[in-house]
Design a protein around this motif. Structure first.
Motif, PDB file in Angstrom:
ATOM      1  N   GLU A 100       1.067  -1.199  -0.094  1.00  0.00           N
ATOM      2  CA  GLU A 100      -0.157  -0.056   0.107  1.00  0.00           C
ATOM      3  C   GLU A 100       0.953   1.314  -0.218  1.00  0.00           C
ATOM      4  OE1 GLU A 100      -3.267   0.508  -0.180  1.00  0.00           O
ATOM      5  OE2 GLU A 100      -3.944  -1.583  -0.220  1.00  0.00           O
ATOM      6  N   ASP A 128      -1.757   0.973 -10.294  1.00  0.00           N
ATOM      7  CA  ASP A 128      -2.924   1.964 -10.302  1.00  0.00           C
ATOM      8  C   ASP A 128      -3.024   2.886  -9.560  1.00  0.00           C
ATOM      9  OD1 ASP A 128      -5.573   2.017 -11.852  1.00  0.00           O
ATOM     10  OD2 ASP A 128      -6.270   1.438  -9.821  1.00  0.00           O
ATOM     11  N   GLN A 129      -2.745   2.424  -8.224  1.00  0.00           N
ATOM     12  CA  GLN A 129      -2.946   3.408  -6.885  1.00  0.00           C
ATOM     13  C   GLN A 129      -2.119   4.424  -7.275  1.00  0.00           C
ATOM     14  OE1 GLN A 129      -2.031   1.866  -3.370  1.00  0.00           O
ATOM     15  NE2 GLN A 129      -3.095   3.246  -1.862  1.00  0.00           N
ATOM     16  N   ARG A 132      -3.542   7.021  -9.614  1.00  0.00           N
ATOM     17  CA  ARG A 132      -4.692   7.683  -8.984  1.00  0.00           C
ATOM     18  C   ARG A 132      -4.229   8.927  -8.259  1.00  0.00           C
ATOM     19  NH1 ARG A 132      -7.142   4.816  -6.197  1.00  0.00           N
ATOM     20  NH2 ARG A 132      -6.256   2.700  -6.400  1.00  0.00           N
ATOM     21  N   ARG A 133      -2.886   8.582  -7.697  1.00  0.00           N
ATOM     22  CA  ARG A 133      -2.462   9.642  -6.547  1.00  0.00           C
ATOM     23  C   ARG A 133      -1.583  10.804  -7.165  1.00  0.00           C
ATOM     24  NH1 ARG A 133      -1.047   7.958  -1.444  1.00  0.00           N
ATOM     25  NH2 ARG A 133      -2.658   6.387  -0.551  1.00  0.00           N
TER      26      ARG A 133
END
Length: 375
Positions: A100, A128-129, A132-133
């Motif tokens: 994470e 992908d995270q 998006r960030r």
């Protein structure tokens, strides 16, 4: 028990090397050159960074990612922004690990993903995270994997891992020399480009040359008496290695050596940096691990017994900071407790070259110890 006769039998070593570890160590220089080429073809040399990132986050499974983060953080120096993202999960399997991003990660940060696998679902989700960030994203992994597709979808930079045809014959050990250099080299080129450390193409070529030189000195055809890696493996046959590191490059090399001994040879090892090692390990040297310690009856029959495990100091030295060295004090402490010492010190060269030499010699030693002890 270590079969020392096997160390001087190249055919026997090759037969015992079912995981291709000797080939990985011998081809480390070639891996560096291939990885440099892949990094260039991926476009790392053409990047025009807009300043240094606030944080460099590194995610990946196993010892390879841990050692990469450790080494990059050391090379970045004081105030290093390198942070390893440790995984969580119920097992060290591709589908069970989870990564994470920290809550504060955003558009001024860089995420590096390194893996010799590329099938970990959580790493694809991490890519992908990061998208998006707004994090910048670079990944090094085998081509044609789910992670490669995820990085492309997240508009990140993907660098194919430098592999060899035999890599698929056996599961890749995370401490394998080939895996380590294949994952590390593109990241060195990248962080040089963004100004976090110094690893220009000419320096990486010198690293490859130094690795080739060590492969010639430490190869299976070189006899033990003139082979520093085989000599070290023989000296550690019935010993508990206490790896004491001194100098900028020696710390990461010592920690990698201890991890390689555990994973490849199934041997425990302790590691600490000088001068703190003198106080951290002094009580161990004074206890039952000392070579002079024998609390049982001296006259008992030991023919059917395995040799007792006693400490042996392995002193890894790079250039001491400001010329100060704790090596004499380390030798005095070890010898005062009848504890033998093995010493490795690289030839002259740049920081990356000396680091490469320490890592290469200890990698070969861990492999020889694994093969000769049947691990």
């Amino acid at each position: 028990m270590l079969d020392e006769s096997l160390l001087d039998t190249p055919e026997g070593l090759a037969e015992a090397d079912r995981r291709g570890l000797l080939r990985g160590a011998a081809e480390a220089g070639a891996r560096v050159r291939t990885a440099v080429r892949h990094a260039t073809e991926a476009g790392i040399g053409d990047l025009k960074p807009d300043g240094r990132p606030r944080a460099v986050l590194i995610a990946g499974p196993g010892a390879a990612a841990t050692h990469t983060a450790d080494l990059l953080g050391t090379l970045a120096g004081v105030g290093s922004p390198v942070v390893r993202l440790a995984p969580i999960g119920v097992a060290p399997a591709a589908g069970a690990l989870r990564w994470e991003l920290p809550g504060w990660a955003g558009s001024v940060d860089l995420l590096l993903i390194t893996t010799p696998d590329g099938t970990e679902p959580s790493l694809s989700l991490l890519a992908d995270q990061a998208y998006r960030r707004g994090c910048s994203l670079v990944a090094v992994a085998p081509p044609g994997t789910p992670l490669a597709e995820a990085v492309a979808g997240a508009h990140g930079l993907f660098v194919p891992m430098a592999t060899s045809p035999y890599d698929q014959e056996e599961p890749l050990a995370a401490s394998s020399p080939g895996v380590f250099w294949a994952l590390l080299t593109p990241l060195l080129a990248l962080l040089d480009r963004i100004g976090l450390l110094s690893a220009p193409p000419e320096t990486l070529e010198k690293v490859a040359d130094r690795l080739d030189h060590i492969a010639e000195r430490c190869g299976p055809a070189i006899a033990t008496y003139s082979n520093p890696a085989k000599t070290l493996a023989a000296e550690l046959a019935d010993a508990l290695p206490m790896v004491w590191a001194e100098g900028p490059a020696a710390g990461p090399a010592g920690r990698r050596f201890a991890a390689a001994l555990a994973e490849l040879a199934g041997r425990p090892a302790l590691v600490a940096e000088l001068p703190e090692a003198l106080s951290a390990h002094s009580a161990l040297l004074a206890g039952p691990l000392a070579a002079s310690a024998d609390p049982d009856d001296f006259f008992r029959d030991r023919v059917e017994e395995s040799p007792a495990l006693h400490a042996r100091v392995v002193l890894l030295r790079d250039r001491p900071i400001s010329g100060l060295t704790a090596a004499p004090a380390a030798r005095d402490l070890a010898l005062s407790h009848d504890t033998p010492i093995s010493e490795l010190e690289p030839e002259e060269g740049g920081e990356l070259e000396t680091l490469a030499e320490l890592i290469a010699v200890t990698d070969f030693a861990a492999v020889y110890l694994a093969l000769a002890s049947g691990a």
